[in-house]
Motif scaffolding. Sequence first.
Motif, PDB file in Angstrom:
ATOM      1  N   LYS A  33       0.810  -1.216   0.000  1.00 34.77           N
ATOM      2  CA  LYS A  33       0.000   0.000   0.000  1.00 34.77           C
ATOM      3  C   LYS A  33       0.851   1.277   0.000  1.00 34.77           C
ATOM      4  O   LYS A  33       0.301   2.374  -0.101  1.00 34.77           O
ATOM      5  CB  LYS A  33      -0.930   0.016   1.209  1.00 34.77           C
ATOM      6  N   THR A  38       2.736   0.897  -4.854  1.00 36.99           N
ATOM      7  CA  THR A  38       1.764   1.301  -5.865  1.00 36.99           C
ATOM      8  C   THR A  38       2.419   1.399  -7.244  1.00 36.99           C
ATOM      9  O   THR A  38       1.891   0.913  -8.252  1.00 36.99           O
ATOM     10  CB  THR A  38       1.130   2.636  -5.479  1.00 36.99           C
ATOM     11  N   SER A  92      -5.435   2.613 -13.512  1.00 38.85           N
ATOM     12  CA  SER A  92      -4.626   2.570 -12.292  1.00 38.85           C
ATOM     13  C   SER A  92      -3.685   3.757 -12.227  1.00 38.85           C
ATOM     14  O   SER A  92      -3.472   4.347 -11.154  1.00 38.85           O
ATOM     15  CB  SER A  92      -3.831   1.261 -12.240  1.00 38.85           C
ATOM     16  N   SER A  96      -4.314   6.467  -9.288  1.00 38.92           N
ATOM     17  CA  SER A  96      -3.327   6.265  -8.235  1.00 38.92           C
ATOM     18  C   SER A  96      -2.961   7.590  -7.569  1.00 38.92           C
ATOM     19  O   SER A  96      -2.709   8.588  -8.252  1.00 38.92           O
ATOM     20  CB  SER A  96      -2.064   5.615  -8.827  1.00 38.92           C
TER      21      SER A  96
END
Length: 776
Positions: A33, A38, A92, A96
């Motif tokens: 996380k 990421t 993503s 993000s």
Amino acid sequence: MSNNLTVANPPGYGDINATWTTTFSHGIMGWWKSERGTVFRIEALVVFVAIIMVFLGAYGSRRRRRRSFLAQKVVLAAYCLSTSLVSYTLGSMQSSPVKSSMYPFWAVSLYIMSGSADAITAYSLDDNSRGMERFYQSLLGMFYVGLIAVSILNNLTGILLFINMAGLAFIKWSQRDWACQMAHHSWNLNKIVADYMHQEHTKSGTSYDPASMKGYHYLVDWPLHKAKLKAGTSYATQVTTKAGVVDIEKIWQCERLSSEQRDACLSFSLFHLLRRRFFGFDCAESPRQKTHDFVFKVLLAKNERGAIDYDRVFKVIDVELAFMYDFFFTKYAALHYQPWILPAMFSYPLIIFPIYSAVTALSPGSKLLHVRNWSAVTTTTTADTVVTLLMLTCIVLLQVLQLLLYWTTIWGTVCLACHSVRAQEASRTKRHLAFKMVERFKAIPIKIGAFISNKYCYLFPEKNKCYYWQNKVGQYSLLESVRHNTTNLSKALRALSKLSEYFVIFNREVVHPVVNISVRWSAGKPGKHVELSAQVKEALVQSLDRTQGILTNGQSSLTSNGAGDLLWACRHDNMHPPDSGTSCSKSQQKENQARFILTWHIATCYCEMAPTKDLTPRVKEAHVATTLSKYCAYLLKMEPKLLPGHQYDTYRVFDAVAEEAVEFLQSKPDKYGAMRSQTISRETTPESEEKIFFRGVRLGEQLQGMEAGARWKVLADFWAEMLLYLAPSDDVKAHVECLAGGGELITHLWALLTHAGILERGQRIVPNDLENGGAV
């Protein structure tokens, strides 16, 4: 005293282990996380998509040579994942909270690679019809890419580099979209060919020579923009000979071309003619004697020894269907038909741009790696640099692969041949200097591709022996595949079918397909595909040459072999004998042939199972007969849509006969002995009440009464003629779809008969009748 010793864990051991596991899992989850975790997830997705794209570019077109479930489904999985993963990765990146300075270039690189997988633009024909869906998906994807770039890039160097890469992505996706559009509705391209072939025979009149191809003006290459729709009652498209048209006659007259180049151009020309049928245009030349002579006096021409080069016949059709596959499932056709200046201008810059991007992005002191001063933006690490280099390397690899696969394959061969024809014409006439310079510029990539291709053939001589298709045929034997024992599930399903007759609650439309699954399971699975041998090819070509295109379902071969007593197994109950003077109706000629295929298949298997003394004199005929018999049975079971009649009728007939075979043979270890004894006990059964399975056994016993050599000669000639009779079809889509899965022998025969003007069963050609066509 017990020998089993139990060692107790020390106090607190379990608590320590649980604490360590909890700490480790929390550490992994915490890292996952974190900002670095990421970015790592996105890096992994980017690398995985890049690998998929390179795989599709290198292996996508090879699926036509593989029919295995694994090969086909791996390509399907890669094709589907490539689109969904690109969308997921872009989402993503955008959602993000952590931004990397490499996100914009990774995003645009994904789109460049997805548009560069030239080896496969569509997995099935239905994919080509989703034009609007594909357009909106690409538009939305490019919007996300632009949004990512706007939110991260803030310096001129990065913006200019991104614009260059975005332009490259737009070009690649435009080419891919054009390829799908051409495969779905290239009406004008095919109308040009159809209208041209309406008038092609008038260019040479009644004078033509199949040996030298004089008078055969079949189109090979022509400038599309110079084909005009002329006003008139038909509004046909006119292609003038002064517009740089290259036809078969010019190809054969060009002294610079080899026989391989001529045959490749011939295949390309035939591909144009065959492609018309997919788009619904008629074959105006089919009833003419000239068309008939093209196959029987050109492809089936005999040499000095009186033999036909059947390898060349199948090679020409092989290459033609390879063009057909490439047109519907790859991007090569879009590269070929677009104006020549586009590929010439963009082929080399498409390779240079990624290299320039890598040097600019990763050079010391480059401002590209600096982004907005956001707290959520990470600094560029060594891993980011490696991923970026990998992406750019994949882009370069795909561009080089595209050039090699285009210029060193059949497409490049045709381009080189057409260039040679035009160069020879230019040398004979006084052309403008600018024209000659343009021709020389166009020849640069062609000659490079030819050089690489020749080097490849030199390093790997076995390349000349490979086939564009799998060169194998499926095999299925009903008698050999019947299982000895029935499972409890099969018994339960069959009991369910019995109950459906007494209870209204059972839906027969639901029950019968389930029961058919049980029957098909009991009837076994097809065997392994076997090599398409030279003997089988020779038998098919000789049968076509013997009949001269007058197709029958084996009756002609039986008559010529003096086996008229077997004609009962080739006729419908309501059909008249061929010598009675009564012609069959058109619907009868197109009637489903499943019952005859199964009757003769069972008889052939019966003869194969029978004990024989010596088959040495007829090994060739036995091989041809058994191979074609099992192939026709394979088509019944696996590809009924390629056979005459509705495929559901074929399914029902096959399931019924399979059930008859299962009921009779599943508990008998000596199948041949059981069938022979049953034939003797059923001699008094009326023919009208006889089941197809027992008709086949009776036919097999009748064949067994013949001398071994004559028996296999009859069966070999019968099956060769029967397969030719099954080949004509109007379901062009079924044959094209079959090409994506490795192709079928019956598709090759379908294409060959089309070029001979044989579009349906029962067609006759009147010799020397050019004007009215002569079809009766």
